[in-house]
Every structure is written in C-alpha cells, then in structure tokens.
Design an enzyme around this catalytic site. Structure first.
Site, mmCIF file in Angstrom:
data_model
loop_
_atom_site.group_PDB
_atom_site.id
_atom_site.type_symbol
_atom_site.label_atom_id
_atom_site.label_comp_id
_atom_site.label_asym_id
_atom_site.label_seq_id
_atom_site.Cartn_x
_atom_site.Cartn_y
_atom_site.Cartn_z
ATOM 1 N N LYS A 259 0.759 -1.306 0.192
ATOM 2 C CA LYS A 259 0.495 0.398 -0.009
ATOM 3 C C LYS A 259 0.821 1.200 -0.118
ATOM 4 C CE LYS A 259 -2.851 3.454 2.708
ATOM 5 N NZ LYS A 259 -1.609 4.174 1.791
ATOM 6 N N GLY B 212 6.553 5.945 8.008
ATOM 7 C CA GLY B 212 5.532 7.511 8.232
ATOM 8 C C GLY B 212 5.453 7.751 9.254
ATOM 9 N N SER B 213 3.804 8.373 9.288
ATOM 10 C CA SER B 213 4.348 9.359 10.370
ATOM 11 C C SER B 213 3.717 8.322 12.514
ATOM 12 C CB SER B 213 2.350 9.802 10.847
ATOM 13 O OG SER B 213 1.534 9.510 10.661
ATOM 14 N N GLY C 123 2.284 5.267 13.193
ATOM 15 C CA GLY C 123 2.971 4.165 13.998
ATOM 16 C C GLY C 123 2.812 3.307 15.191
ATOM 17 N N GLU D 22 9.686 2.912 10.784
ATOM 18 C CA GLU D 22 10.590 3.917 10.554
ATOM 19 C C GLU D 22 9.128 5.156 10.770
ATOM 20 O OE1 GLU D 22 13.327 4.662 10.711
ATOM 21 O OE2 GLU D 22 14.015 2.400 10.831
ATOM 22 N N CYS E 62 12.792 12.429 6.705
ATOM 23 C CA CYS E 62 12.543 11.843 8.058
ATOM 24 C C CYS E 62 14.321 12.179 8.878
ATOM 25 C CB CYS E 62 12.134 10.269 8.650
ATOM 26 S SG CYS E 62 12.975 9.426 7.549
ATOM 27 N N GLU F 185 8.704 17.067 15.068
ATOM 28 C CA GLU F 185 8.723 16.855 13.553
ATOM 29 C C GLU F 185 7.799 18.110 12.906
ATOM 30 O OE1 GLU F 185 8.463 13.466 11.246
ATOM 31 O OE2 GLU F 185 10.280 13.633 11.029
HETATM 32 C C1 UN1 Z 1 17.574 8.978 3.000
HETATM 33 O O1 UN1 Z 1 18.016 10.007 3.931
HETATM 34 O O2 UN1 Z 1 18.157 9.216 2.488
HETATM 35 O O3 UN1 Z 1 11.433 8.918 5.080
HETATM 36 C C2 UN1 Z 1 16.592 8.508 3.661
HETATM 37 C C3 UN1 Z 1 13.035 8.854 4.967
HETATM 38 C C4 UN1 Z 1 13.460 8.012 5.742
HETATM 39 C C5 UN1 Z 1 14.559 8.103 4.783
HETATM 40 C C6 UN1 Z 1 15.866 8.729 4.324
HETATM 41 N N1 UN1 Z 1 12.725 6.966 6.092
HETATM 42 O O4 UN1 Z 1 12.786 10.573 4.869
#
Ligand code: UN1
Length: 477
Positions: free
Chosen positions: A171, A224-225, A229, A246, A280, A379
C-alpha cells in the site's frame, strides 16, 4: 484518461479512481489511479497467502533473475521514472533521478542477496548431534510506505521481502501512486508469479486499516508518521504479527567552533532544506557553539538566499514545492508557532509565487531558538530549521541527545577527539561526521532509536532480520 489499476492475484483491476496532482503545478494531473476498497485489500491478502507456499520454496535463481531484471529496467528508465517522481512528489529532477537510481541499486543488491542466503552449522552440546540454523521467510508481508521517497522506500521494503521468499501486499501513500504503480508493473512483467506481489492503492483509513485488521499478514513494514506507527504496533500485537516502524526525526546537526565553515553550511543547507526538508533524516536542529555561531548563521543565510524555490521539473530549481496543501499548512503553522515562542525568524517564512501554481515555501531559518520550544521538539517535515546556541561541545552533545527522537545526528568539526566522542555518545541510530544527516547508502543498515524507530534495521544484509524467521534444526546422525 486511462486508470492505473491495482494488481490483485496477477490481474489489473479497479474502476474507482482519483487524480494524482502535481504539487509544482496544481493544474497538472499526473494520472488517474485506482483506489482499492477494504474488500479488495482482503482479496489481495488472500492472493498473497495462496502464493506463499510456492514462492517461499522457489529457486534462488528465479528470484535473483526477477529482481535483477527489475533493477535493470528501473535504471534504464531513470530519466522517465525520475520525471514521474519529481512530478508527483515535488523533489527536484536531479534528486528524483538520484532516488530512482538508488531504487535500481537496491533491487540489484537484493538480487545478490538471493544468492547469499547462508545459515550456520554448529555442533550440539550433546554427542553425535548437529545443529543447523537457517532463516525461513515470514509469510505475507504488508508494505506501507510514505510519500516522501515514492520509489526508494518501496524498493527497500519490497526487494528484501521478495528476495527472502515472502509474498507482499503493498500500500503506497495515497499522494504518490505513480512510482508505486510503475515498480509493481516492472516486477510483474519481470516474471513474478500471480499473487506474489499485490498492489492496493488508496486511503490509509480504508486500505491500511484492512491490512491492520487482517490475521493473515505475518509482518508489516511501515515508514510514516509516529501516530500511524503506533496504530500499526497496537494492531500488530493483537495478531501476534511482526512489525517494523520507521517514523519521525528531529535530527541535530552540531557545529563546533573548529568546524570547516563551508562544510558545515553545505551540510546544514542540504539536510535542512533539500527535498523541501521532507525527509525523516532532515536536520531541523542546528546546534552551534558560541565561537562560530554568528559566522555560521551569516554564511547559512547567504547560502539560503542563493537557493531557488520553483517547479521541481525546471532546470535550476534547488527546492521544489511542499507536497500538498495540508503539509504546507502544517509548515506555516509551525512558522507562526516559532515566532510566538520567541525564536527569531532569520530567513524565509514566506510563500513563494511562481509561474505555475504550487505549494511553494521559502527555506525558513530560525535563530535564538531553545531546545524546549515546539519547533525544536516536534517534527515539522518541511523546509524549516532552528539554530540553537550551545556554550561548548558538552552542552551541544547534551542538547543533541535531548529529544524524543533518535534517527540521525551529525557533527561538523575538525577535531578527531570530538568526532570520536560524538560517534560513541550520540543517541541516534545513524551518525554523520562532516556530512548532512540525510542521504544514506543503500547497502548498510538504516534506522533509529527512541521514538524514531521500532524493530530491526532496514537495508543491507540487516534487512534479513525482519524479513525472515530463524529456525534451529537438530539432527542425530
Ligand atoms: C535519506 O535520507 O537518504 O522517510 C533517506 C525518510 C527516510 C529515508 C531517508 N525513511 O525520510
């Protein structure tokens, strides 16, 4: 306009569709993409479940060939796919082509991993018994990806899932179905058997929820957020399902008095503002010691003045638009919050008007921020960074670690002593010395600590920890 459909059990399907809009030019419709229902999602999961026994026992050469072919096609089509990416997400064309190449490299890496599925053989503590430790695939994996890396993040979740013998229900984020559809189409044509990879585009509240509610997903890998998560985690515990999260970051970049100013400014400009700050791994807290503070702020401000915010597809654009209206509102709300908290707006903060109507925002730099302000704790996920003063290295380290997050942390210094100390004592999963906090390699582990991540690392050979389950077999012979 033709509809790009979902892929369920090897068939392209779906009539309910919505427009994919270009954030650099809201008059431009990138394409129409199907929206899956909850019932479609359940069907996709059933197809992946039915395909699992055969795929999990498929030969490593077959898996290698499909992933390699996918890599080759992605790289051969890098200009076209990069253009699609820039058009639907809004990062600049060079960034988008770079991300596309990275997706190709990831498929190539995991094609190679198919040929390196090693285990361990140990003697038992009992006589005449041998112990074998192998890694089995998990089963059906739910892949849920964000909008900010529309091709690389799907690649680094789908490639290992398939390489290690799992089947997939994918998804993508509702805002960026284009790249997702393209890589599923490539994998499908590369020869994946029916049901091994299923694409269900659509809303999190419908498709994502149906995935969370399913007892048949053995694992969910999510980027995602933080809020979503947590929902993935809670729903997964209910079903005794493995999950990998993540989520956010509030990544510090420490700049010490002895830093090379050019290196520090390049790192801050890149990881604070490139990709519109929508990573992120972005540096949103610039923690700067007294002796270099004013010079650093002046040089970074000069650098920001030279950056062009414009259409992602236009040559010469450094920063593309914010991804959509909702994210733009979040960013501008945080800019107001920063001002009302007493931080000083040193650069930016204004919307930008261009030839094409889009969600353009200046790179925005606050100074005189404190680490307790909301702009330093939460964030934002936009082109907004805050400079925080520190009296010395020790204070800078403690401010860097004083955050609910722990994804990436950087330091600009020419001191081996401080660089070494920072690498050892940073509470982040990834540490960068004289480099931006964002922009990582594809063949080594990626992930964070504290509120940023949960579960084992993504990417490189460490990916096998999530996408497989260990079996210990004893034989008396
Ligand atoms: C990067 O900085 O090269 O969602 C990757 C994001 C991370 C990936 C960053 N999972 O921004």
């Amino acid at each position: 306009m033709t509809i790009h459909q979902n892929l369920i059990a090897g068939e392209w399907t779906g009539v309910d569709a919505s427009d994919n809009i270009n954030p650099s030019d809201t008059n431009d419709v990138v394409g129409r993409y199907a929206r899956a229902s909850a019932a479609d999602t359940v069907q996709a999961i059933a197809a992946a479940k039915a395909a699992f026994p055969a795929w999990s026992r498929s030969g490593i050469l077959e898996r290698h060939a499909i992933l390699k072919k996918t890599s080759d096609e992605i790289i051969a089509r890098k200009e076209e796919l990069g253009r699609l990416l820039a058009r639907e997400e809004g990062k600049t064309l060079p960034e988008a082509i770079g991300e596309t190449i990275r997706a190709g490299q990831i498929f190539d890496f995991f094609a190679g991993e198919c040929l390196r599925l090693a285990g361990e053989v140990l003697p038992s503590v009992r006589p005449n018994i041998g112990v074998e430790i192998t890694r089995d695939p998990l089963g059906v994996i739910g892949v849920i990806t964000p909008w900010n890396f529309p091709i690389a993040i799907p690649a680094w979740k789908i490639a290992p899932a398939l390489a290690y013998g799992n089947t997939v229900v994918f998804k993508p984020a509702d805002l960026v179905p284009g790249c997702a559809w393209a890589i599923v189409d490539i994998l499908h044509r590369a020869g994946l058997p029916k049901g091994v990879l299923n694409l269900v585009m659509g809303k999190g509240s419908v498709v994502g929820q149906a995935m969370l509610d399913s007892p048949d997903l053995a694992g969910i890998t999510f980027t995602g957020s933080t809020g979503t998560g947590k929902r993935v985690a809670l729903a997964s515990i209910e079903h005794n399902r493995k999950f990998q999260l993540e989520m956010g970051g509030k990544n510090p970049l420490v700049v010490l008095d002895d830093a090379d100013l050019t290196v520090a400014v390049e790192a801050a400009a890149n990881s604070g503002f490139f990709s519109t700050g929508q990573r992120c791994t972005a540096s949103s807290r610039l923690i700067v010691t007294e002796g270099i503070h004013d010079r650093f702020v002046a040089a970074l401000t000069e650098k920001l003045k030279t950056l062009t915010v414009d259409n992602a597809l236009k040559a010469g654009t450094h920063i593309g638009p914010v991804v959509d209206e909702k994210q733009l509102k979040t960013d501008t709300d945080y800019i107001e919050i920063g001002k009302s908290e007493g931080a000083k707006l040193a650069f930016g903060g204004e919307l930008v008007r261009n030839e094409t109507p889009g969600f353009y925002l200046q790179p925005t730099l606050f100074t005189e921020a404190s680490n307790s302000m909301r702009i330093a704790r939460e964030e934002i996920f936009g082109p907004v960074a805050a400079v925080i003063r520190a009296k010395d290295y020790d204070e800078a380290l403690s401010v860097a670690n004083d955050t609910p997050f722990g994804l990436s942390a950087g330091i600009a210094t020419t001191s081996l002593k401080h660089a070494t100390h920072f690498k050892r004592n940073s509470e982040a999963g990834m540490v960068m010395v004289n480099l931006p906090t964002a922009g990582v390699d594809f063949h080594v582990p990626f992930g964070g600590r504290k509120g940023s991540s949960f579960g084992s690392r993504e990417q490189g050979k460490y990916a096998s920890e999530f996408f497989t389950t260990v079996k210990t077999a004893y034989t008396l012979a």
